[in-house]
Design an enzyme around this catalytic site. Structure first.
Site, PDB file in Angstrom:
ATOM      1  N   ASP A  64       0.834  -1.195   0.000  1.00 14.09           N
ATOM      2  CA  ASP A  64       0.000   0.000   0.000  1.00 14.09           C
ATOM      3  C   ASP A  64       0.876   1.255   0.000  1.00 14.09           C
ATOM      4  O   ASP A  64       1.649   1.488   0.926  1.00 14.09           O
ATOM      5  CB  ASP A  64      -0.911   0.002   1.229  1.00 14.09           C
ATOM      6  N   SER A 114      -7.004   4.188  -1.681  1.00 10.26           N
ATOM      7  CA  SER A 114      -6.891   2.732  -1.620  1.00 10.26           C
ATOM      8  C   SER A 114      -8.202   2.010  -1.901  1.00 10.26           C
ATOM      9  O   SER A 114      -8.201   0.803  -2.118  1.00 10.26           O
ATOM     10  CB  SER A 114      -6.367   2.304  -0.240  1.00 10.26           C
ATOM     11  N   SER A 179      -8.112  -1.763   1.276  1.00  7.24           N
ATOM     12  CA  SER A 179      -7.483  -2.731   0.368  1.00  7.24           C
ATOM     13  C   SER A 179      -8.047  -4.142   0.539  1.00  7.24           C
ATOM     14  O   SER A 179      -8.536  -4.731  -0.428  1.00  7.24           O
ATOM     15  CB  SER A 179      -5.967  -2.720   0.548  1.00  7.24           C
ATOM     16  N   GLU A 339      -1.499  -7.848   1.996  1.00  6.57           N
ATOM     17  CA  GLU A 339      -1.214  -6.415   1.952  1.00  6.57           C
ATOM     18  C   GLU A 339      -0.209  -5.996   3.018  1.00  6.57           C
ATOM     19  O   GLU A 339      -0.369  -6.304   4.197  1.00  6.57           O
ATOM     20  CB  GLU A 339      -2.491  -5.596   2.166  1.00  6.57           C
ATOM     21  N   ASP A 344       2.012   2.700   3.689  1.00  6.63           N
ATOM     22  CA  ASP A 344       1.155   3.866   3.453  1.00  6.63           C
ATOM     23  C   ASP A 344       0.970   4.699   4.718  1.00  6.63           C
ATOM     24  O   ASP A 344       1.072   5.931   4.675  1.00  6.63           O
ATOM     25  CB  ASP A 344      -0.200   3.363   2.942  1.00  6.63           C
ATOM     26  N   HIS A 348       2.047   8.716   5.302  1.00  7.84           N
ATOM     27  CA  HIS A 348       1.055   9.757   5.597  1.00  7.84           C
ATOM     28  C   HIS A 348       1.475  10.683   6.734  1.00  7.84           C
ATOM     29  O   HIS A 348       0.959  11.802   6.841  1.00  7.84           O
ATOM     30  CB  HIS A 348      -0.299   9.117   5.914  1.00  7.84           C
ATOM     31  N   ASP A 385      -1.030   0.048  -4.853  1.00 13.21           N
ATOM     32  CA  ASP A 385      -2.321   0.612  -5.245  1.00 13.21           C
ATOM     33  C   ASP A 385      -2.187   2.039  -5.744  1.00 13.21           C
ATOM     34  O   ASP A 385      -2.923   2.469  -6.633  1.00 13.21           O
ATOM     35  CB  ASP A 385      -3.320   0.538  -4.089  1.00 13.21           C
ATOM     36  N   HIS A 386      -1.226   2.765  -5.198  1.00 11.53           N
ATOM     37  CA  HIS A 386      -1.013   4.160  -5.570  1.00 11.53           C
ATOM     38  C   HIS A 386       0.370   4.558  -5.095  1.00 11.53           C
ATOM     39  O   HIS A 386       1.044   3.823  -4.369  1.00 11.53           O
ATOM     40  CB  HIS A 386      -2.078   5.070  -4.942  1.00 11.53           C
ATOM     41  N   HIS A 464      -1.428  11.071  -1.287  1.00 12.00           N
ATOM     42  CA  HIS A 464      -0.967  10.092  -2.260  1.00 12.00           C
ATOM     43  C   HIS A 464      -0.376  10.799  -3.469  1.00 12.00           C
ATOM     44  O   HIS A 464      -0.593  12.001  -3.674  1.00 12.00           O
ATOM     45  CB  HIS A 464      -2.124   9.205  -2.717  1.00 12.00           C
TER      46      HIS A 464
END
Length: 512
Positions: A64, A114, A179, A339, A344, A348, A385-386, A464
């Site tokens: 992620d 996500s 996710s 995952e 992620d 953040h 995912d990104h 993101h």
């Protein structure tokens, strides 16, 4: 002033441990060194033949927020931690034979979250920002539209179960997070993990069913053989210490009770064998040969960062191994979603050190799957995912600590800057005063796990990134994942290799 001493020690250790040994420098100065490396890599590629077998097993690994700069920095971080030349090191999945790029945008957003991305890479349909398992006909918070059957899109987990395969999900976040929820949920808001969040937005519980409840009561979730991760609070009533549910449902007890009368398979009358675990020790002591359904919820919310867990919770590698050992008993095969979700979460909050460490944990889990499976019948796909907005910049010498200060100072304000930094996030302004940057040489916690790396635009949480992410593949039909592809192609390609779903597959008469 501790920072002035620590990096110098790290730098000297790096040199003495071989990151930049004189022998290595001497080799790299020779043109023949690079020519031989290239020829060796060429021979490896030429020795590979296309694997056109049917994929009995399919494992999708999702890092992620694992952007390309994250992969590069983690590769260097790994090598430097091990005392080697980090720039020439590799993560486990970087050795996979096929590499491509995936476009990550949502139907209504240039930069994905996500939820819409999970819908794409798990159901094969692109959707709107923050929605899961529904088409773009469903807008955020539109519960009524999400209930319309034609607006709901099924995931590859459904296709796998329809073919008699075992299925499972593993995550370091809550098992109801965006996710993993993409494998089983249909919701107009990724935040509806429990009924308490639906009530908070004054939405109707009749029109919107929370994600945890869908996992336990609805297919494909209720038929998952393995569910491992965090999020215990979303499954227990708020009358308990760990719960937040307002409907007084104990979904864990319902999961256990519902399996009591389940048969082990359609052809065996013996009852299914179940196990619920809440800590690392219990998971490691599970007899996987005698377990058909395994539920593990190891924290009230997300799992702790690997660097903070202190062995109370299982690692992603350990959960992956447990899942495979449960699933592999099915002779028809399995689909597993894994995952690494805390990459992620660390980005953040601008904590690059933790993001890189979580990426290394993710790499270890992928390697464990490689070790436990055979390339001839198991397709393993690794992707993100990104992206995120962490960048890697500066002109540091080889061997310079990747989590430290870059090798040069700014030619404008004459102050040093970090190799890793963010375009935005909560640390903006933390390392500056009235528009003037602080001298990072006077910051005493650089290189520590909780250090927040500099960012430019102030945001409560770093955003993101919209750039493409990498796809790595190994096993049957791995070559399908080369080139630049739409993210929603991923489940269709996996389904083709495993003869799943209603689209074209390698088993289709149309293909043959």
């Amino acid at each position: 002033m501790r920072y002035l001493i620590v990096p110098f020690i790290i730098y000297i250790l790096a040199k003495t441990e071989g990151v930049l040994s004189q022998d290595e420098i001497s080799k790299e100065r020779s043109p023949e060194f690079w020519r031989k490396n290239a020829q060796d890599d060429l021979l490896i590629k030429l020795s590979k033949t296309l694997n056109l077998n049917k994929a009995k097993n399919i494992i999708l690994f999702l890092g992620d927020g694992m952007s390309n700069p994250t992969i590069t920095a983690a590769r260097i971080f790994k090598g430097q931690n091990e005392g080697f030349n980090g720039e020439r090191d590799s993560l486990s999945f970087e050795k996979f034979p096929t590499v491509g790029l995936s476009k990550t945008y949502c139907v209504d957003s240039q930069v994905a979250d996500s939820a819409c991305s999970a819908t794409a890479y798990l159901t094969g349909v692109k959707s709107n920002y923050q929605t899961i398992g529904v088409s773009a006909e469903v807008k955020l918070n539109d519960c009524l539209a999400s209930k319309v059957e034609k607006n709901q899109v099924d995931s590859i987990a459904v296709w796998a179960q329809n073919n008699g395969l075992s299925t499972g999900i593993v995550t370091t976040t809550t098992v109801t997070n965006a996710s993993p929820a993409g494998t089983y949920s249909h919701t107009p808001n990724r935040g509806f993990e429990s009924d308490v969040y639906i009530r908070a937005l004054n939405q109707s519980l009749e029109d919107c069913e929370d994600i945890a409840k869908q996992l336990i009561f609805r297919d494909p979730g209720k038929s998952f053989n393995v569910i491992l991760g965090g999020g215990r609070k979303n499954f227990l009533p708020n009358s308990t210490t760990n719960g937040n549910r307002l409907d007084n449902l104990d979904l864990i007890k319902h999961w256990e009770d519902s399996k009591l009368n389940w048969k082990r398979s359609k052809i065996m009358s013996k009852k299914a064998r179940t196990k619920y675990v809440t800590d690392r020790e219990s998971l490691l002591n599970v007899d996987f040969r005698r377990t058909d359904y395994l539920l593990g919820l190891f924290n009230r919310g997300h799992l702790d960062y690997h660097l903070d867990s202190k062995s109370r919770q299982p690692t992603l590698k350990e959960m992956t191994e447990a899942a495979i050992k449960v699933l592999q008993k099915n002779n028809k095969g399995y689909f597993l979603f894994v995952e690494g979700g805390l990459i992620d979460k660390a980005h953040h909050v601008n904590m690059a050190y933790k993001a890189l460490d979580e990426t290394l944990e993710f790499s270890k889990a992928v390697q464990k799957a490689v070790d436990l499976t055979q390339e001839n019948d198991t397709l393993i796909v690794v992707t993100a995912d990104h992206a995120h907005v962490m960048s890697m910049a500066g002109y540091s010498d080889r061997g310079n600590p990747i989590t430290g200060i870059a090798g040069q100072v700014s030619n404008i304000d004459k102050l040093p800057y970090m190799t890793l930094s963010y375009a935005n996030g909560p640390s903006a302004g933390q390392h500056s005063n009235r528009g003037l940057r602080d001298d990072l040489r006077n910051v005493d916690n650089i290189g520590e796990k909780d250090f927040q790396y500099p960012s430019l635009v102030p945001l409560q949480y770093e955003s993101h990134g919209g750039d493409d992410v990498t796809v790595f593949a190994r096993g049957p039909w791995a070559h399908l994942f080369s080139g630049v592809i739409e993210q929603n192609n991923i489940p269709h390609f996996m389904a083709f290799a495993g003869c799943l779903g209603n689209g074209l597959t390698m088993c289709s008469n149309d293909y043959k």
